[in-house]
Write a protein that holds these residues in place. Structure first.
Motif, PDB file in Angstrom:
ATOM      1  N   ASP A  48       0.859  -1.185   0.000  1.00  0.00           N
ATOM      2  CA  ASP A  48       0.000   0.000   0.000  1.00  0.00           C
ATOM      3  C   ASP A  48       0.894   1.234   0.000  1.00  0.00           C
ATOM      4  OD1 ASP A  48      -1.964   1.877   0.203  1.00  0.00           O
ATOM      5  OD2 ASP A  48      -2.715   1.236   2.152  1.00  0.00           O
ATOM      6  N   THR A  49       0.663   2.099  -0.940  1.00  0.00           N
ATOM      7  CA  THR A  49       1.476   3.324  -1.004  1.00  0.00           C
ATOM      8  C   THR A  49       0.893   4.449  -0.176  1.00  0.00           C
ATOM      9  OG1 THR A  49       0.270   4.222  -2.903  1.00  0.00           O
ATOM     10  CG2 THR A  49       2.127   2.735  -3.356  1.00  0.00           C
ATOM     11  N   GLY A  50      -0.394   4.306   0.211  1.00  0.00           N
ATOM     12  CA  GLY A  50      -1.088   5.469   0.726  1.00  0.00           C
ATOM     13  C   GLY A  50      -1.370   6.425  -0.435  1.00  0.00           C
ATOM     14  N   LEU A  51      -2.158   7.450  -0.186  1.00  0.00           N
ATOM     15  CA  LEU A  51      -2.484   8.406  -1.248  1.00  0.00           C
ATOM     16  C   LEU A  51      -1.334   9.399  -1.392  1.00  0.00           C
ATOM     17  CD1 LEU A  51      -4.788   9.118  -3.235  1.00  0.00           C
ATOM     18  CD2 LEU A  51      -5.612  10.759  -1.528  1.00  0.00           C
ATOM     19  N   LEU A  52      -0.741   9.409  -2.568  1.00  0.00           N
ATOM     20  CA  LEU A  52       0.444  10.235  -2.815  1.00  0.00           C
ATOM     21  C   LEU A  52       0.107  11.351  -3.799  1.00  0.00           C
ATOM     22  CD1 LEU A  52       3.035   7.333  -3.304  1.00  0.00           C
ATOM     23  CD2 LEU A  52       2.631   8.681  -1.222  1.00  0.00           C
ATOM     24  N   LYS A  53       0.474  12.548  -3.454  1.00  0.00           N
ATOM     25  CA  LYS A  53       0.206  13.686  -4.322  1.00  0.00           C
ATOM     26  C   LYS A  53       1.311  13.812  -5.369  1.00  0.00           C
ATOM     27  CE  LYS A  53      -0.926  18.614  -4.199  1.00  0.00           C
ATOM     28  NZ  LYS A  53      -1.061  19.808  -3.336  1.00  0.00           N
ATOM     29  N   THR A  54       0.914  13.866  -6.633  1.00  0.00           N
ATOM     30  CA  THR A  54       1.900  14.095  -7.684  1.00  0.00           C
ATOM     31  C   THR A  54       2.134  15.607  -7.819  1.00  0.00           C
ATOM     32  OG1 THR A  54       0.369  14.410  -9.546  1.00  0.00           O
ATOM     33  CG2 THR A  54       0.851  12.142  -8.902  1.00  0.00           C
ATOM     34  N   ASP A  55       3.070  15.952  -8.653  1.00  0.00           N
ATOM     35  CA  ASP A  55       3.333  17.373  -8.891  1.00  0.00           C
ATOM     36  C   ASP A  55       2.465  17.937 -10.012  1.00  0.00           C
ATOM     37  OD1 ASP A  55       5.278  17.436  -6.938  1.00  0.00           O
ATOM     38  OD2 ASP A  55       6.851  16.805  -8.329  1.00  0.00           O
ATOM     39  N   GLU A  56       1.572  17.102 -10.537  1.00  0.00           N
ATOM     40  CA  GLU A  56       0.813  17.487 -11.731  1.00  0.00           C
ATOM     41  C   GLU A  56      -0.595  17.966 -11.363  1.00  0.00           C
ATOM     42  OE1 GLU A  56       2.241  17.421 -14.597  1.00  0.00           O
ATOM     43  OE2 GLU A  56       3.975  16.112 -14.254  1.00  0.00           O
ATOM     44  N   THR A  57      -1.089  18.907 -12.179  1.00  0.00           N
ATOM     45  CA  THR A  57      -2.488  19.327 -12.105  1.00  0.00           C
ATOM     46  C   THR A  57      -3.182  18.872 -13.376  1.00  0.00           C
ATOM     47  OG1 THR A  57      -1.968  21.249 -10.747  1.00  0.00           O
ATOM     48  CG2 THR A  57      -4.072  21.269 -11.929  1.00  0.00           C
ATOM     49  N   PHE A  58      -4.235  18.115 -13.216  1.00  0.00           N
ATOM     50  CA  PHE A  58      -4.873  17.433 -14.343  1.00  0.00           C
ATOM     51  C   PHE A  58      -5.815  18.375 -15.077  1.00  0.00           C
ATOM     52  CE2 PHE A  58      -6.055  13.738 -16.605  1.00  0.00           C
ATOM     53  CZ  PHE A  58      -5.282  12.682 -16.148  1.00  0.00           C
ATOM     54  N   PRO A  59      -5.559  18.645 -16.371  1.00  0.00           N
ATOM     55  CA  PRO A  59      -6.565  19.343 -17.167  1.00  0.00           C
ATOM     56  C   PRO A  59      -7.498  18.340 -17.827  1.00  0.00           C
ATOM     57  CG  PRO A  59      -4.520  19.246 -18.375  1.00  0.00           C
ATOM     58  CD  PRO A  59      -4.315  18.463 -17.104  1.00  0.00           C
ATOM     59  N   ALA A  60      -8.687  18.762 -18.201  1.00  0.00           N
ATOM     60  CA  ALA A  60      -9.636  17.849 -18.834  1.00  0.00           C
ATOM     61  C   ALA A  60      -9.076  17.335 -20.151  1.00  0.00           C
ATOM     62  CB  ALA A  60     -10.962  18.561 -19.079  1.00  0.00           C
ATOM     63  N   GLY A  61      -9.265  16.073 -20.402  1.00  0.00           N
ATOM     64  CA  GLY A  61      -8.889  15.500 -21.685  1.00  0.00           C
ATOM     65  C   GLY A  61      -7.484  14.967 -21.761  1.00  0.00           C
ATOM     66  N   ASP A  62      -6.685  15.184 -20.752  1.00  0.00           N
ATOM     67  CA  ASP A  62      -5.325  14.656 -20.792  1.00  0.00           C
ATOM     68  C   ASP A  62      -5.313  13.165 -20.442  1.00  0.00           C
ATOM     69  OD1 ASP A  62      -4.096  16.955 -21.581  1.00  0.00           O
ATOM     70  OD2 ASP A  62      -2.660  16.987 -19.920  1.00  0.00           O
ATOM     71  N   ILE A  63      -4.192  12.536 -20.791  1.00  0.00           N
ATOM     72  CA  ILE A  63      -3.962  11.162 -20.387  1.00  0.00           C
ATOM     73  C   ILE A  63      -2.935  11.180 -19.268  1.00  0.00           C
ATOM     74  CG2 ILE A  63      -3.311   8.852 -21.138  1.00  0.00           C
ATOM     75  CD1 ILE A  63      -3.703   9.795 -24.002  1.00  0.00           C
ATOM     76  N   GLY A  64      -3.225  10.510 -18.189  1.00  0.00           N
ATOM     77  CA  GLY A  64      -2.277  10.429 -17.087  1.00  0.00           C
ATOM     78  C   GLY A  64      -1.704   9.031 -16.973  1.00  0.00           C
ATOM     79  N   TYR A  65      -0.397   8.946 -16.962  1.00  0.00           N
ATOM     80  CA  TYR A  65       0.290   7.669 -16.784  1.00  0.00           C
ATOM     81  C   TYR A  65       1.018   7.718 -15.456  1.00  0.00           C
ATOM     82  CZ  TYR A  65      -0.247   7.367 -21.853  1.00  0.00           C
ATOM     83  OH  TYR A  65      -0.751   7.356 -23.119  1.00  0.00           O
ATOM     84  N   SER A  66       0.881   6.694 -14.663  1.00  0.00           N
ATOM     85  CA  SER A  66       1.646   6.638 -13.431  1.00  0.00           C
ATOM     86  C   SER A  66       1.952   5.185 -13.122  1.00  0.00           C
ATOM     87  CB  SER A  66       0.872   7.286 -12.273  1.00  0.00           C
ATOM     88  OG  SER A  66      -0.365   6.636 -12.069  1.00  0.00           O
ATOM     89  N   GLY A  67       2.955   4.987 -12.286  1.00  0.00           N
ATOM     90  CA  GLY A  67       3.315   3.619 -11.980  1.00  0.00           C
ATOM     91  C   GLY A  67       4.267   3.527 -10.808  1.00  0.00           C
TER      92      GLY A  67
END
Lengths: 209, 203
Positions: free
Chosen positions: A142-161
């Motif tokens: 379990d990672t816990g909820l981690l905040k990325t440095d990104e702010t999501f705009p509508a329509g973008d694709i987000g990749y994380s891992g």
């Protein structure tokens, strides 16, 4: 054995040693993740963002670890320039993971990568991610909820891992969660993306054996 | 360097080479029906120290894209020979599929008989082997807006990662904006595995 062969074998062993050391170092620092946003062509060729605020996500579980993945291909692509534009390079999806190399009980070296892809339609805002792996009700990662440095705009694709190991070793669980050693059998990956105030969950099953 | 060390290093090199290279990816037969294409591609996998005690076939992710229609490529096999072993080249995962749009190539609706979208479904065989076939169904609620059975499109053996790829998808005219659920049932010999994914259709 010629000097050339000796050199090749020595270099090979050195590369392997470097790989092992760097993986251990990564795990010792807690959950290792990367997150990146890419403009999503989904809304750029005729589709209006008129659906209900929604997001869809997919999970790929992989056994190989490559810091360059996911790579975005095509001209100028990072690591896969010769592949067609509009494609990505990721690890082949492996659903059967070996307990012998994936337990964090004795070692916290990551044994695999888990990726998630999410496309938002109208959801925007701060982007946080969480990866949890359970066997029944037992948490093994379990990672816990981690905040990325990104702010999501509508329509973008987000990749994380994440690079992951399983079990109670340091770095596999946040302080408030107790992880147990994994056992042979199915394990459920739950990947949470929180965009703004909305959370989206996706699941995938792997088998430890 | 002692003979023992030489032997250990050589053995290690062989093990790694086997694990990394595996067997070449094999693209098998392609079927065509009304613009819908299906293919199956497989590659060997290697689970170190693992015994085959799981299900015969384990389901992997179901991925989707609405644009670039190239079959999955297991590196370093052709055409993705420049990519590192263990890599997979696939289209951007795009779950928003436009219907009735005004842009070029963005209409999935059967009214205009334009096809769009690609579904790549992955499985991993443990002990399962035999002929590979798949049935792909897309539903909105209880309404089926796409269904396609590939028939036997190849064979798989134990210990493989198998990609079933279907493109040129034509949704039924009854498709409407909103959520749709993709279900892929893949059979390898007598073993069956089911995967699901959700896409969103937009006007």
């Amino acid at each position: 054995m010629t000097k050339t062969r000796m050199f090749i074998f020595t270099a090979f062993a050195f590369i392997l040693a470097l790989g092992a050391v760097s993986q251990s170092a990564l795990a010792a620092d807690g959950p290792q993740f990367h997150a990146v946003l890419r403009p999503g062509p989904a809304l750029s060729h005729g589709a209006a963002p008129d659906a209900a605020p929604a997001a869809a996500s997919g999970i790929t579980a992989m056994s190989g670890i490559n810091a360059a993945w996911p790579a975005f291909c095509g001209s100028g692509g990072n690591g896969c320039a010769s592949d067609p534009s509009g494609t990505i390079l990721i690890g082949a999806p492996v659903e059967l993971w070996s307990l012998a190399t994936c337990t964090g009980a004795a070692s916290s070296a990551p044994c695999g990568q888990v990726y998630n892809f999410i496309v938002s339609n109208t959801a925007t805002g701060a982007w946080s991610i969480q990866l949890e792996v359970k066997q029944g009700t037992s948490v093994i990662y379990d990672t816990g909820l981690l905040k990325t440095d990104e702010t999501f705009p509508a329509g973008d694709i987000g990749y994380s891992g994440f690079n992951v190991a399983f079990g109670p070793s340091s770095g596999n669980c946040p302080a408030a969660v107790t992880c147990v050693a994994p056992t042979a059998g199915p394990a459920t990956i739950t990947y949470t993306n929180k965009i703004g105030k909305i959370s989206y969950k996706g699941t995938q099953t792997i088998t430890l054996q | 360097m002692t003979k023992i060390r030489m032997f250990l290093i050589a053995a290690l090199a062989v093990i790694v080479a086997l694990g990394v290279c595996g067997q070449p990816a094999q693209a098998q037969s392609v079927t065509v029906r009304n613009g819908t294409h299906a293919s199956v591609i497989s590659i060997g996998h290697w689970v170190p120290n693992a015994s085959p005690d799981a299900a015969a076939v384990v389901n992997g992710p179901v991925m989707w894209d609405d644009g670039v229609q190239v079959p999955p490529c297991f590196a370093p096999n052709a055409p993705c020979t420049a990519d590192p072993a263990g890599g997979l080249n696939v289209g951007y995962p795009l779950p928003f599929w436009p219907i009735n749009g005004s842009g070029t190539g963005d209409t999935c609706n059967n009214v205009t008989l334009q096809a769009c979208g690609q579904i790549d479904s992955f499985i991993e065989t443990n002990t399962g082997s035999g002929k590979v076939s798949a049935t792909i169904t897309i539903k909105q609620g209880t309404t089926t807006i796409f269904t396609y059975s590939t028939g036997d499109i190849g064979t798989a053996t134990a210990g493989e990662i198998v990609a079933v790829s279907v493109d040129g998808i034509q949704l039924d005219a009854t498709a409407t904006a909103g959520t749709a659920v993709i279900t892929v049932v893949t059979k390898v010999g007598k073993a069956k595995s089911t995967g699901k994914a959700t896409i969103v259709l937009t006007d």
